[in-house]
Design an enzyme around this catalytic site. Sequence first.
Site, PDB file in Angstrom:
ATOM      1  CD  GLU A 132      52.564  28.061 -10.764  1.00 52.84           C
ATOM      2  OE1 GLU A 132      53.615  27.963 -11.404  1.00 52.84           O
ATOM      3  OE2 GLU A 132      51.741  27.125 -10.639  1.00 52.84           O
ATOM      4  CD  GLU A 142      49.712  15.384 -10.904  1.00 55.86           C
ATOM      5  OE1 GLU A 142      50.799  15.843 -11.262  1.00 55.86           O
ATOM      6  OE2 GLU A 142      49.524  14.165 -10.684  1.00 55.86           O
TER       7      GLU A 142
END
Length: 131
Positions: A56, A45
């Site tokens: 992913e 983040e």
Amino acid sequence: MIDYKSLIEKAYNAMQNSHSPYSNFKVGACVLTKNKKTYTGTNIENSSFGATVCAERVAINNAVASGEKDLLCLAIISSNNEYVFPCGICRQTMIEFSDTMEVVVAKSLTEYKVLKIKDLLPYYFSAKDIK
């Protein structure tokens, strides 16, 4: 035969390195290539939320950066102990490298579902649409 549990364990281990100070939602991923190599990723983040990167895509980018583009399977696990599915951007990234990829969504190290990327993104856009 793909050892899904091994991929989930690697994704779980990657999840431990998550940088998720804003959501506290940790995600780990592990991608398996045609050459039987695995690459992991975790969500990263950023205070500028648009700069956040999903686990992913980190795993796929790690594989591609190492010269691996033939992807067979990607496993995903999160810290919420529920099935977590890839976002739209991640699904599109998966399709870029394999429209036959299996996607393993795991609730835990032993509880999981195996899906096909085509089922998660049935009407996808790919390189063949550009030609």
